[in-house]
Design an enzyme around this catalytic site. Structure first.
Site, short mmCIF file in Angstrom:
data_model
loop_
_atom_site.label_atom_id
_atom_site.label_comp_id
_atom_site.label_asym_id
_atom_site.label_seq_id
_atom_site.Cartn_x
_atom_site.Cartn_y
_atom_site.Cartn_z
N ARG A 15 -6.49 -65.03 -9.66
CA ARG A 15 -7.63 -66.13 -9.86
C ARG A 15 -8.05 -65.67 -11.40
NH1 ARG A 15 -12.59 -65.63 -12.90
NH2 ARG A 15 -12.37 -63.57 -11.27
N ASP A 16 -8.33 -64.75 -12.03
CA ASP A 16 -9.13 -64.59 -13.24
C ASP A 16 -7.73 -64.35 -14.07
OD1 ASP A 16 -9.88 -63.35 -15.47
OD2 ASP A 16 -11.75 -62.18 -14.17
N HIS A 207 -16.41 -54.98 -13.21
CA HIS A 207 -15.44 -55.96 -13.31
C HIS A 207 -15.11 -55.60 -14.84
CE1 HIS A 207 -13.53 -60.48 -12.61
NE2 HIS A 207 -13.40 -59.98 -13.96
N HIS A 209 -12.97 -56.14 -18.33
CA HIS A 209 -12.44 -56.97 -19.50
C HIS A 209 -11.92 -55.89 -19.69
CE1 HIS A 209 -11.43 -61.21 -17.48
NE2 HIS A 209 -13.30 -60.39 -16.67
N CYS A 240 -11.46 -65.16 -18.98
CA CYS A 240 -12.26 -66.54 -18.74
C CYS A 240 -12.11 -67.67 -19.87
CB CYS A 240 -13.59 -66.42 -18.88
SG CYS A 240 -14.72 -67.96 -18.24
N ASN A 249 -7.92 -58.41 -17.79
CA ASN A 249 -8.88 -57.44 -16.65
C ASN A 249 -8.15 -55.38 -17.16
OD1 ASN A 249 -9.03 -59.99 -15.01
ND2 ASN A 249 -11.06 -58.96 -14.31
#
Ligand code: HMG
Ligand code: MG
Length: 299
Positions: A15-16, A207, A209, A240, A249
């Site tokens: 996803r990310d 989370h 990055h 993002c 990430n």
């Protein structure tokens, strides 16, 4: 000081990671990659997003991906949803867990989901309630906790305001996002000191990055503070599209290597993880930032 015996890694690469790739990764490759991740021992894999395909074209095949992956027992297959429309699609696609998301800073919230923070609460509240009725666990992301690409410093009160609301709605876990990879270990320490007075460690995930190379140091300091849940992306994919300058990430292989060497259990098979990282690196057609991927497959 005691280290956790076990850490749970939430794998967010599909996803990310893939939402930010310039190249559209073919649906069949996404499915094959997620199947490899299931076999590597993850217990949570964020497989896609049910967001507007105009906003995130890279994940416009969400329904096909969710319908086609092999479901391993004991793995929660999760997806990001921004509204009821996304939730309906996620339920239809038999997603196990949904993740709602918003930002601590006003400008990033508007740029990312096209709404002020105040207008986002009722939308997400409805999503969390309906997800609960459909028997789904919900996770809540708070972005820009450690800095905003538009506003710079973000006050702790802004983070608490959003986290409080998400917990009131009934999310099971809050993931605190360093969206642009700006955090440093001392800032993480002071932020967590404040937040842990308010929320139990079991409710929090971090989370990070790794835009500026501080993600692993931030994870280590978070563990010292009692946190045992971290998001990471295989290969160090991620970012993002609505947060300028946000790169990948923390690379899952780098996190798992570090924890394994520290004697902390993750349940992840390192060899299978590296193979999955190599697979997706080939599909993206670029050298990914993961240090372990480069160390093990250097020519
Ligand atoms: P909007 O334009 O304000 O919404 O977007 P709208 O309700 O007016 O709808 C506009 C169009 O989108 C309509 O289609 C809707 O049908 C459609 P049109 O009539 O123009 O053809 N639409 C949808 N389509 C599919 N699925 C849906 C959906 N909803 C509306 N669920 C919206 C608002 C929230 C939809 C939009 O801004 C959006 O999709 N944003 C997503 C942005 C995003 O995914 N960003 C990346 C993820 S967040 C992140 O990476 C941070 C994180 O990793 C943590 C961290 O690092 O900090 C989680
Ligand atoms: Mg992110």
């Amino acid at each position: 000081m005691t280290w956790p015996e076990q850490v749970q890694i939430r794998e967010v690469g599909p996803r990310d990671g893939l939402q930010n790739e310039a190249r559209f990764i073919p649906t069949a490759s996404k499915i094959e990659w997620i199947n490899q991740l299931s076999a590597a021992g993850f217990r949570y894999i964020e497989v896609t997003s049910f967001v507007s395909p105009k906003w995130i074209p890279q994940l416009s095949d969400a329904a096909v991906v969710a319908a086609s992956i092999e479901r391993a027992q004991g793995v929660a297959y999760a997806a990001l949803v921004p509204n009821l429309r996304g939730l309906e699609q996620a339920v239809e696609a038999k997603i196990d867990e949904v993740a709602v998301f918003m930002s601590a800073s006003e400008t990033h919230n508007r740029k990312n989901i096209n709404k002020p923070i105040a207008d986002t609460f009722p939308v997400l509240s409805e999503v969390v309630r309906e997800a609960g009725s459909a028997g789904k666990t919900v996770r809540g992301y708070v972005s820009t906790v450690f800095g905003c690409p538009y506003e710079g410093k973000v006050e702790l009160e802004q983070v608490i305001r959003v986290a409080d609301k998400l917990l009131e709605m009934g999310v099971g876990e809050i993931s605190l996002g360093d969206t642009i990879g700006a955090a440093n270990p001392r800032q993480v320490q002071t932020t967590l000191e404040a937040l842990l007075k308010r929320y139990p460690a079991e409710k929090l995930a971090l989370h990070f990055h790794d835009t500026r190379g501080t993600a692993l140091a931030n994870i280590v300091v978070s563990m010292e503070m009692g946190i045992a849940r971290f998001d990471a992306s295989v290969g160090g994919l991620g970012g993002c599209p609505y947060a300028p300058g946000a790169s990948g990430n923390a690379a899952t292989e780098d996190v798992v290597y570090c924890l394994r060497e520290m004697g902390i259990e993750t349940g992840i098979d390192f060899g299978k993880l590296l193979s999955a990282a190599k697979y997706i690196q080939e599909k993206t057609g670029r050298t990914l930032p993961s240090r372990n991927l480069q160390a093990y497959f250097a020519v």
